[in-house]
Design a protein around this motif. Structure first.
Motif, PDB file in Angstrom:
ATOM      1  N   LEU A   1      -0.302  11.604  -7.868  1.00 44.65           N
ATOM      2  CA  LEU A   1      -0.995  10.345  -7.625  1.00 44.65           C
ATOM      3  C   LEU A   1      -0.497   9.613  -6.384  1.00 44.65           C
ATOM      4  CD1 LEU A   1      -1.113   8.909 -11.275  1.00 44.65           C
ATOM      5  CD2 LEU A   1      -2.790  10.374 -10.126  1.00 44.65           C
ATOM      6  N   GLY A   2       0.749   9.857  -6.009  1.00 50.68           N
ATOM      7  CA  GLY A   2       1.349   9.093  -4.925  1.00 50.68           C
ATOM      8  C   GLY A   2       1.973   7.827  -5.470  1.00 50.68           C
ATOM      9  N   ASP A   3       2.964   7.300  -4.766  1.00 49.43           N
ATOM     10  CA  ASP A   3       3.733   6.160  -5.262  1.00 49.43           C
ATOM     11  C   ASP A   3       2.868   4.937  -5.544  1.00 49.43           C
ATOM     12  OD1 ASP A   3       6.088   7.596  -5.168  1.00 49.43           O
ATOM     13  OD2 ASP A   3       6.697   6.827  -3.207  1.00 49.43           O
ATOM     14  N   HIS A   4       1.928   4.646  -4.660  1.00 47.77           N
ATOM     15  CA  HIS A   4       1.118   3.438  -4.810  1.00 47.77           C
ATOM     16  C   HIS A   4       0.280   3.491  -6.084  1.00 47.77           C
ATOM     17  CE1 HIS A   4      -1.344   0.017  -3.034  1.00 47.77           C
ATOM     18  NE2 HIS A   4      -2.066   0.412  -4.072  1.00 47.77           N
ATOM     19  N   VAL A   5      -0.556   4.535  -6.230  1.00 49.87           N
ATOM     20  CA  VAL A   5      -1.443   4.631  -7.389  1.00 49.87           C
ATOM     21  C   VAL A   5      -0.630   4.774  -8.671  1.00 49.87           C
ATOM     22  CG1 VAL A   5      -3.182   6.087  -8.520  1.00 49.87           C
ATOM     23  CG2 VAL A   5      -3.414   5.511  -6.098  1.00 49.87           C
ATOM     24  N   TYR A   6       0.431   5.590  -8.609  1.00 48.69           N
ATOM     25  CA  TYR A   6       1.273   5.783  -9.789  1.00 48.69           C
ATOM     26  C   TYR A   6       1.849   4.444 -10.272  1.00 48.69           C
ATOM     27  CZ  TYR A   6       5.309   7.183 -12.611  1.00 48.69           C
ATOM     28  OH  TYR A   6       6.225   7.308 -13.622  1.00 48.69           O
ATOM     29  N   GLY A   7       2.439   3.681  -9.368  1.00 48.78           N
ATOM     30  CA  GLY A   7       3.054   2.418  -9.747  1.00 48.78           C
ATOM     31  C   GLY A   7       2.052   1.422 -10.294  1.00 48.78           C
ATOM     32  N   GLU A   8       0.901   1.296  -9.637  1.00 52.15           N
ATOM     33  CA  GLU A   8      -0.117   0.352 -10.090  1.00 52.15           C
ATOM     34  C   GLU A   8      -0.727   0.797 -11.413  1.00 52.15           C
ATOM     35  OE1 GLU A   8      -0.871  -2.501  -8.859  1.00 52.15           O
ATOM     36  OE2 GLU A   8       0.258  -2.451  -6.987  1.00 52.15           O
ATOM     37  N   PHE A   9      -0.926   2.103 -11.569  1.00 56.57           N
ATOM     38  CA  PHE A   9      -1.512   2.626 -12.806  1.00 56.57           C
ATOM     39  C   PHE A   9      -0.593   2.371 -13.998  1.00 56.57           C
ATOM     40  CE2 PHE A   9      -2.277   5.939 -15.970  1.00 56.57           C
ATOM     41  CZ  PHE A   9      -3.653   5.898 -16.094  1.00 56.57           C
ATOM     42  N   VAL A  10       0.681   2.701 -13.847  1.00 63.52           N
ATOM     43  CA  VAL A  10       1.636   2.506 -14.939  1.00 63.52           C
ATOM     44  C   VAL A  10       1.731   1.032 -15.306  1.00 63.52           C
ATOM     45  CG1 VAL A  10       4.064   2.650 -15.592  1.00 63.52           C
ATOM     46  CG2 VAL A  10       2.952   4.598 -14.482  1.00 63.52           C
ATOM     47  N   ALA A  11       1.807   0.156 -14.305  1.00 62.52           N
ATOM     48  CA  ALA A  11       1.910  -1.272 -14.578  1.00 62.52           C
ATOM     49  C   ALA A  11       0.669  -1.782 -15.316  1.00 62.52           C
ATOM     50  CB  ALA A  11       2.098  -2.037 -13.270  1.00 62.52           C
TER      51      ALA A  11
ATOM     52  N   GLY B   1      -7.149   3.676  10.618  1.00 64.19           N
ATOM     53  CA  GLY B   1      -7.974   4.867  10.433  1.00 64.19           C
ATOM     54  C   GLY B   1      -7.403   5.898   9.489  1.00 64.19           C
ATOM     55  N   SER B   2      -6.194   5.680   8.989  1.00 63.95           N
ATOM     56  CA  SER B   2      -5.599   6.619   8.035  1.00 63.95           C
ATOM     57  C   SER B   2      -6.151   6.364   6.633  1.00 63.95           C
ATOM     58  CB  SER B   2      -4.071   6.476   8.033  1.00 63.95           C
ATOM     59  OG  SER B   2      -3.699   5.160   7.649  1.00 63.95           O
ATOM     60  N   LEU B   3      -6.020   7.364   5.766  1.00 63.96           N
ATOM     61  CA  LEU B   3      -6.500   7.223   4.392  1.00 63.96           C
ATOM     62  C   LEU B   3      -5.652   6.199   3.650  1.00 63.96           C
ATOM     63  CD1 LEU B   3      -7.088  10.970   3.369  1.00 63.96           C
ATOM     64  CD2 LEU B   3      -8.810   9.302   4.070  1.00 63.96           C
ATOM     65  N   PHE B   4      -6.298   5.281   2.942  1.00 60.32           N
ATOM     66  CA  PHE B   4      -5.593   4.288   2.149  1.00 60.32           C
ATOM     67  C   PHE B   4      -5.049   4.952   0.883  1.00 60.32           C
ATOM     68  CE2 PHE B   4      -6.168   0.953  -1.269  1.00 60.32           C
ATOM     69  CZ  PHE B   4      -4.957   0.327  -1.021  1.00 60.32           C
ATOM     70  N   GLU B   5      -3.737   4.857   0.676  1.00 57.74           N
ATOM     71  CA  GLU B   5      -3.107   5.596  -0.426  1.00 57.74           C
ATOM     72  C   GLU B   5      -3.482   5.048  -1.801  1.00 57.74           C
ATOM     73  OE1 GLU B   5       1.174   3.171  -0.314  1.00 57.74           O
ATOM     74  OE2 GLU B   5       1.125   5.359  -0.285  1.00 57.74           O
ATOM     75  N   GLY B   6      -4.029   3.831  -1.852  1.00 62.87           N
ATOM     76  CA  GLY B   6      -4.442   3.264  -3.123  1.00 62.87           C
ATOM     77  C   GLY B   6      -5.842   3.652  -3.554  1.00 62.87           C
ATOM     78  N   ASP B   7      -6.561   4.381  -2.715  1.00 61.37           N
ATOM     79  CA  ASP B   7      -7.913   4.830  -3.037  1.00 61.37           C
ATOM     80  C   ASP B   7      -7.828   6.096  -3.872  1.00 61.37           C
ATOM     81  OD1 ASP B   7     -10.590   5.519  -3.134  1.00 61.37           O
ATOM     82  OD2 ASP B   7     -10.659   6.256  -1.071  1.00 61.37           O
ATOM     83  N   THR B   8      -8.352   6.065  -5.088  1.00 56.94           N
ATOM     84  CA  THR B   8      -8.215   7.223  -5.975  1.00 56.94           C
ATOM     85  C   THR B   8      -9.034   8.422  -5.490  1.00 56.94           C
ATOM     86  OG1 THR B   8      -9.975   6.406  -7.444  1.00 56.94           O
ATOM     87  CG2 THR B   8      -7.721   5.742  -7.947  1.00 56.94           C
ATOM     88  N   ARG B   9     -10.094   8.176  -4.735  1.00 60.54           N
ATOM     89  CA  ARG B   9     -10.840   9.304  -4.157  1.00 60.54           C
ATOM     90  C   ARG B   9      -9.948  10.061  -3.171  1.00 60.54           C
ATOM     91  NH1 ARG B   9     -15.074  10.682  -0.252  1.00 60.54           N
ATOM     92  NH2 ARG B   9     -16.706  11.881  -1.336  1.00 60.54           N
ATOM     93  N   ASN B  10      -9.113   9.311  -2.452  1.00 52.95           N
ATOM     94  CA  ASN B  10      -8.194   9.960  -1.526  1.00 52.95           C
ATOM     95  C   ASN B  10      -7.100  10.738  -2.247  1.00 52.95           C
ATOM     96  OD1 ASN B  10      -9.562   8.985   0.715  1.00 52.95           O
ATOM     97  ND2 ASN B  10      -8.291   7.149   0.903  1.00 52.95           N
ATOM     98  N   VAL B  11      -6.747  10.316  -3.471  1.00 57.94           N
ATOM     99  CA  VAL B  11      -5.783  11.083  -4.278  1.00 57.94           C
ATOM    100  C   VAL B  11      -6.324  12.483  -4.540  1.00 57.94           C
ATOM    101  CG1 VAL B  11      -4.709  11.261  -6.564  1.00 57.94           C
ATOM    102  CG2 VAL B  11      -4.743   9.061  -5.369  1.00 57.94           C
ATOM    103  N   LEU B  12      -7.588  12.560  -4.950  1.00 57.10           N
ATOM    104  CA  LEU B  12      -8.191  13.873  -5.205  1.00 57.10           C
ATOM    105  C   LEU B  12      -8.329  14.669  -3.913  1.00 57.10           C
ATOM    106  CD1 LEU B  12      -9.455  15.924  -7.078  1.00 57.10           C
ATOM    107  CD2 LEU B  12     -11.623  14.667  -6.929  1.00 57.10           C
ATOM    108  N   LYS B  13      -8.640  13.996  -2.804  1.00 54.58           N
ATOM    109  CA  LYS B  13      -8.755  14.709  -1.524  1.00 54.58           C
ATOM    110  C   LYS B  13      -7.428  15.356  -1.131  1.00 54.58           C
ATOM    111  CE  LYS B  13     -11.340  12.661   1.720  1.00 54.58           C
ATOM    112  NZ  LYS B  13     -11.945  11.570   2.550  1.00 54.58           N
ATOM    113  N   ARG B  14      -6.314  14.705  -1.467  1.00 49.84           N
ATOM    114  CA  ARG B  14      -5.002  15.306  -1.175  1.00 49.84           C
ATOM    115  C   ARG B  14      -4.790  16.575  -1.997  1.00 49.84           C
ATOM    116  NH1 ARG B  14      -2.925   9.953  -1.553  1.00 49.84           N
ATOM    117  NH2 ARG B  14      -1.910  10.472  -3.541  1.00 49.84           N
TER     118      ARG B  14
END
Length: 449
Positions: free
Chosen positions: A414-424, A107-120
């Motif tokens: 972005l958080g570690d997950h999105v940042y790492g995947e985006f850069v790669a 039930g927690s927000l998935f850190e890889g969801d970019t909509r959740n990045v903006l919500k943070r």
């Protein structure tokens, strides 16, 4: 979803619309790392399961989401994004959609969801008592298609800025886009042909920053879908044609507290507050650190060159459209800061998150911007720009990624997950472009050497 009185009322309203409009299918939409829209379709009978966040999908099938051993993810619809899809109405039946946030099984927000990045980012601002409003301006091109429906390189028309029929062949397409957007709850403010051949813009009213990202995502989907129904291809590629202007996504932002626009100060010479100046300074200090997010393609940097109205120098002005940051003339509650470099290929959730975070960084630290530049920067010499301390934006995706990785700013937002995947993902994109042999090289070198 925890039901409050407000959400329960909204749900009952949605149920009435579903019954009145004979909605039989619901599309649960979300975006991938690049902002490309995806969906899972359910029947209207499964609405309650959807609202409770019980609709599961395979996250390992979405690039940048989950590894295969942690693939189960869930979709949680945002009830405020419910809309009947206008072009699906047929024989008394219709379909509707929700935009969703992605959740983990617990039930927690998935850190890889970019909509959740903006919500943070929105939550961080709220903790300081701020709300953020945004008004994006997304330009697009219409291209003709071939006999197989694939896009060609021929623009739909040869008209120019603000031209009318018979030269503007896109009027009817924009009208249908407008009608679809209006039916889905948009407040459209302006529609017109843009500067370049085959280029258009439809502007809609500003919203809270999360709503603005939802609207931008929906807008791109509607534009491309309606264009397809006319046998055309709509693209938000920033520079599809050499020698003419590219497409931007100017982002207008305002900061509010207790219902008041914090950027307005009637006593200041420019009627801007200290918060507005600090927000500008935060953007200018961090722009290189987030350009890879707001301008994420190899092609993005072919738009950011002199001569085509797109900014390529780091400066601000209250009126100068050659500057990176402009302050539109309206004041009072409409006072806003316009960042002109982002392009519409970017993921709106990530783009607005980094822009808002950069501005808030300036406000938190009480930064002061350098002096405004009111002259035409494009016609300054490199020596003049150096004397004024006017720096350049990154000139390529490679340099933008270098700056992104050299700073902790983007990782923090972005958080570690999105940042790492985006850069790669973007490093792989640059490497693919760098090692490819392009038609320009064949034309210029094959016969000569």
């Amino acid at each position: 979803m925890v039901m409050t009185a407000g959400t329960e009322t909204k749900l009952q309203e949605i149920k009435r619309i579903i019954e009145d409009k004979c909605v039989d299918l619901l599309h649960l939409q979300f975006v991938d790392l690049e902002g490309v829209l995806k969906h899972v379709t359910i029947t209207a009978e499964d609405l309650e399961d959807a609202v409770e966040g019980r609709i599961m999908f395979d996250g390992s099938s979405i690039a940048g989401f989950s590894p295969i051993h942690k693939s189960d993810l869930y979709l949680l619809p945002d009830l405020n994004t419910f809309a009947v899809i206008p072009w699906t109405v047929e024989d008394g039946y219709s379909e509707a959609r929700f935009l969703c946030s992605v959740m983990n099984p617990d039930g927690s927000l998935f850190e890889g969801d970019t909509r959740n990045v903006l919500k943070r980012t929105v939550q961080k601002a709220a903790e300081q008592g701020y709300t953020i409003s945004a008004g994006p301006e997304l330009e697009f091109f219409l291209f003709q298609t071939d006999e197989n429906g694939r896009p060609t390189v021929k623009t739909h028309d040869e008209a120019g800025y603000f031209e009318t029929s018979p030269h503007d062949l896109g009027e009817r397409v924009r009208l249908e886009i407008y009608r679809a957007l209006k039916a889905m709850g948009f407040k459209v403010e302006v529609s017109h042909h843009e500067v370049a051949q085959g280029q258009h813009e439809i502007g809609f009213k500003y919203a809270d920053v999360l709503g603005a990202a939802d609207n931008a995502t929906t807008y791109k989907w509607v534009v491309k879908t309606v264009a397809k129904r006319f046998g055309l291809h709509a693209t938000f590629m920033p520079k599809p044609v050499f020698g003419i202007s590219g497409s931007g996504m100017h982002v207008n932002m305002s900061l509010f507290k207790d219902g008041q626009n914090l950027f307005f100060d009637a006593d200041d010479r420019l009627q801007l507050s200290s918060s507005a100046y600090s927000f500008i300074a935060g953007l200018m200090e961090n722009i290189k650190n987030f350009a890879a997010v707001t301008n994420p393609l190899v092609n993005s940097y072919k738009r950011l060159v002199p001569g085509y109205e797109a900014p390529c120098y780091i400066a601000w002005s209250a009126s100068n459209r050659s500057a990176l940051i402009r302050i539109p003339a309206k004041r009072g509650m409409a006072t806003r800061v316009e960042l002109r470099c982002p392009d519409p290929s970017s993921n709106p959730y990530l783009a607005y998150a980094v822009v808002a975070a950069a501005g808030l960084d300036g406000v938190e630290r009480g930064l002061t911007p350098v002096a405004a530049v009111n002259e035409d920067i494009f016609h300054m010499s490199s020596e003049e720009r150096a004397e004024r301390g006017i720096d350049n934006l990154p000139g390529s995706l490679e340099y933008a990624l270098d700056a992104l990785e050299a700073s902790d700013f983007a990782r923090d937002v972005l958080g570690d997950h999105v940042y790492g995947e985006f850069v790669a993902m973007k490093r792989a994109e640059w490497d693919s472009y760098r090692t490819a042999v392009h038609s320009w090289e064949i034309e210029n070198y094959q016969g000569k050497f």
